[in-house]
Motif scaffolding. Structure first.
Motif, PDB file in Angstrom:
ATOM      1  N   VAL A  24      12.800 -24.640  71.030  1.00 44.37           N
ATOM      2  CA  VAL A  24      11.780 -25.134  70.104  1.00 44.37           C
ATOM      3  C   VAL A  24      11.153 -23.967  69.354  1.00 44.37           C
ATOM      4  O   VAL A  24      10.949 -24.024  68.131  1.00 44.37           O
ATOM      5  CB  VAL A  24      10.712 -25.935  70.864  1.00 44.37           C
ATOM      6  CG1 VAL A  24       9.597 -26.333  69.940  1.00 44.37           C
ATOM      7  CG2 VAL A  24      11.327 -27.157  71.494  1.00 44.37           C
ATOM      8  N   PHE A  25      10.866 -22.874  70.050  1.00 46.00           N
ATOM      9  CA  PHE A  25      10.279 -21.719  69.378  1.00 46.00           C
ATOM     10  C   PHE A  25      11.236 -21.143  68.347  1.00 46.00           C
ATOM     11  O   PHE A  25      10.831 -20.721  67.259  1.00 46.00           O
ATOM     12  CB  PHE A  25       9.906 -20.651  70.403  1.00 46.00           C
ATOM     13  CG  PHE A  25       8.679 -21.006  71.191  1.00 46.00           C
ATOM     14  CD1 PHE A  25       7.647 -21.690  70.588  1.00 46.00           C
ATOM     15  CD2 PHE A  25       8.567 -20.668  72.523  1.00 46.00           C
ATOM     16  CE1 PHE A  25       6.531 -22.033  71.306  1.00 46.00           C
ATOM     17  CE2 PHE A  25       7.451 -21.009  73.244  1.00 46.00           C
ATOM     18  CZ  PHE A  25       6.429 -21.689  72.635  1.00 46.00           C
ATOM     19  N   THR A  26      12.528 -21.115  68.698  1.00 45.08           N
ATOM     20  CA  THR A  26      13.506 -20.598  67.744  1.00 45.08           C
ATOM     21  C   THR A  26      13.518 -21.427  66.467  1.00 45.08           C
ATOM     22  O   THR A  26      13.615 -20.884  65.363  1.00 45.08           O
ATOM     23  CB  THR A  26      14.904 -20.614  68.366  1.00 45.08           C
ATOM     24  OG1 THR A  26      14.841 -20.022  69.646  1.00 45.08           O
ATOM     25  CG2 THR A  26      15.879 -19.855  67.506  1.00 45.08           C
ATOM     26  N   ALA A  80      18.841 -32.715  76.141  1.00 48.04           N
ATOM     27  CA  ALA A  80      17.665 -32.087  75.528  1.00 48.04           C
ATOM     28  C   ALA A  80      17.213 -32.954  74.367  1.00 48.04           C
ATOM     29  O   ALA A  80      17.341 -32.580  73.207  1.00 48.04           O
ATOM     30  CB  ALA A  80      17.979 -30.669  75.070  1.00 48.04           C
ATOM     31  N   GLU A  81      16.691 -34.131  74.691  1.00 46.33           N
ATOM     32  CA  GLU A  81      16.373 -35.083  73.617  1.00 46.33           C
ATOM     33  C   GLU A  81      15.253 -34.578  72.720  1.00 46.33           C
ATOM     34  O   GLU A  81      15.259 -34.802  71.507  1.00 46.33           O
ATOM     35  CB  GLU A  81      15.983 -36.441  74.210  1.00 46.33           C
ATOM     36  CG  GLU A  81      17.130 -37.212  74.829  1.00 46.33           C
ATOM     37  CD  GLU A  81      17.299 -36.871  76.286  1.00 46.33           C
ATOM     38  OE1 GLU A  81      16.480 -36.085  76.790  1.00 46.33           O
ATOM     39  OE2 GLU A  81      18.245 -37.388  76.909  1.00 46.33           O
ATOM     40  N   PHE A  82      14.263 -33.878  73.320  1.00 47.33           N
ATOM     41  CA  PHE A  82      13.144 -33.418  72.510  1.00 47.33           C
ATOM     42  C   PHE A  82      13.602 -32.404  71.475  1.00 47.33           C
ATOM     43  O   PHE A  82      13.243 -32.485  70.301  1.00 47.33           O
ATOM     44  CB  PHE A  82      12.070 -32.806  73.413  1.00 47.33           C
ATOM     45  CG  PHE A  82      10.926 -32.230  72.659  1.00 47.33           C
ATOM     46  CD1 PHE A  82      10.144 -33.038  71.857  1.00 47.33           C
ATOM     47  CD2 PHE A  82      10.627 -30.883  72.735  1.00 47.33           C
ATOM     48  CE1 PHE A  82       9.086 -32.516  71.151  1.00 47.33           C
ATOM     49  CE2 PHE A  82       9.577 -30.352  72.025  1.00 47.33           C
ATOM     50  CZ  PHE A  82       8.801 -31.169  71.235  1.00 47.33           C
ATOM     51  N   VAL A  83      14.426 -31.454  71.905  1.00 50.36           N
ATOM     52  CA  VAL A  83      14.915 -30.454  70.962  1.00 50.36           C
ATOM     53  C   VAL A  83      15.773 -31.117  69.893  1.00 50.36           C
ATOM     54  O   VAL A  83      15.748 -30.719  68.722  1.00 50.36           O
ATOM     55  CB  VAL A  83      15.704 -29.362  71.701  1.00 50.36           C
ATOM     56  CG1 VAL A  83      16.062 -28.244  70.753  1.00 50.36           C
ATOM     57  CG2 VAL A  83      14.876 -28.814  72.839  1.00 50.36           C
ATOM     58  N   ALA A  84      16.530 -32.153  70.270  1.00 51.43           N
ATOM     59  CA  ALA A  84      17.339 -32.860  69.277  1.00 51.43           C
ATOM     60  C   ALA A  84      16.447 -33.496  68.211  1.00 51.43           C
ATOM     61  O   ALA A  84      16.725 -33.400  67.013  1.00 51.43           O
ATOM     62  CB  ALA A  84      18.185 -33.927  69.970  1.00 51.43           C
ATOM     63  N   ALA A  85      15.352 -34.124  68.657  1.00 44.85           N
ATOM     64  CA  ALA A  85      14.456 -34.760  67.689  1.00 44.85           C
ATOM     65  C   ALA A  85      13.829 -33.717  66.775  1.00 44.85           C
ATOM     66  O   ALA A  85      13.759 -33.898  65.553  1.00 44.85           O
ATOM     67  CB  ALA A  85      13.369 -35.529  68.429  1.00 44.85           C
TER      68      ALA A  85
END
Lengths: 101, 147
Positions: free
Chosen positions: A64-66, B31-36
């Motif tokens: 997320v940070f990336t 990793a559903e959150f990162v996908a969203a």
């Protein structure tokens, strides 16, 4: 059936190679920025894959940070391209040589 | 295809395609959150930015010849690096995924990631917000009419 990590790593390697070849061969500054995005995505895939492999949440947080850093980088990069185009009327990085070194 | 299209708009559309594929890969990797976030930030925000700049910049000037001796040399270098990494990769192999109860799934992926961000990684999170603010101000200053 989970995805084996080896396949994911090979995919991310291919994506990174595509991005690197794009940076090296294309001379359009916008496409170079796109290729940099591809390489960042490849690194991100590695983060997520190892997060799954090692059963550790840190990789997803770093992913997320990336993404946040990549968003900021694209904004600044495109602003630079815009300023260059205004001043020099070109986005070809071979024709931009104001910094003679 | 992102790097092979001569028209930058086509490259951008292919870039959307690859971003969405990567998001699907994240879903497969639990990793559903990162996908969203990937779909929102990349396919939504960054692509609009790219297309906007491509429209602003003159397209005729942007389309250039594709193959030159210079490009051939650098493409060869890129393929060589790819081959060497593949060779190194071929000599090692990862074991099976860690066994046991998955921490990624505890109470749903979104809750797990949110708890991690706001408890263990609160300071990096705040620093990231400051970084985005700095990037925004920098972009506005750079893109002003008179630089």
């Amino acid at each position: 059936m989970p995805v084996p990590i080896n396949h994911v790593l090979v995919f991310s390697l291919l994506l990174f190679a595509v991005g690197m070849i794009g940076v090296l061969t294309r001379r359009n500054a916008i496409i170079i920025l796109m290729s940099i995005e591809l390489m960042l995505n490849a690194a991100n895939i590695n983060f997520i894959a190892f997060s799954r492999q090692l059963n550790n949440l840190m990789g997803q947080v770093f992913g997320v940070f990336t993404i946040a850093v990549a968003a900021g980088e694209v904004a600044v990069g495109l602003a630079v391209v815009l300023a260059l185009f205004r001043n020099h009327d070109t986005v070809n990085v071979d024709e931009i040589h104001i910094m003679k070194g | 295809m992102v790097i092979w299209s001569r028209n930058p708009v086509h490259s951008a559309i292919y870039l959307v395609l690859s971003f969405l594929s990567v998001a699907a890969l994240y879903v497969l990797l639990e990793a559903e959150f990162v996908a969203a976030v990937q779909v929102f930030v990349y396919a939504g925000g960054i692509m609009v930015l790219f297309l906007f700049v491509i429209m602003l910049v003159n397209l005729k000037a942007a389309i250039g010849p594709r193959v030159r001796i210079h490009a051939t040399i650098s493409g060869t270098i890129g393929l060589f690096v790819l081959g060497s990494i593949l060779y190194v990769y071929d000599r090692g192999s990862a074991g099976p995924a860690a066994a046991g109860r998955s921490v990624l799934r505890e109470g749903g992926n979104l809750q797990a990631v949110g708890t991690a961000i706001f408890q263990d990684y609160l300071l990096p999170f705040e620093i990231a917000s400051v970084l985005l603010l700095v990037a925004m101000i920098g972009a506005i200053v750079l893109a002003r009419q008179k630089i």
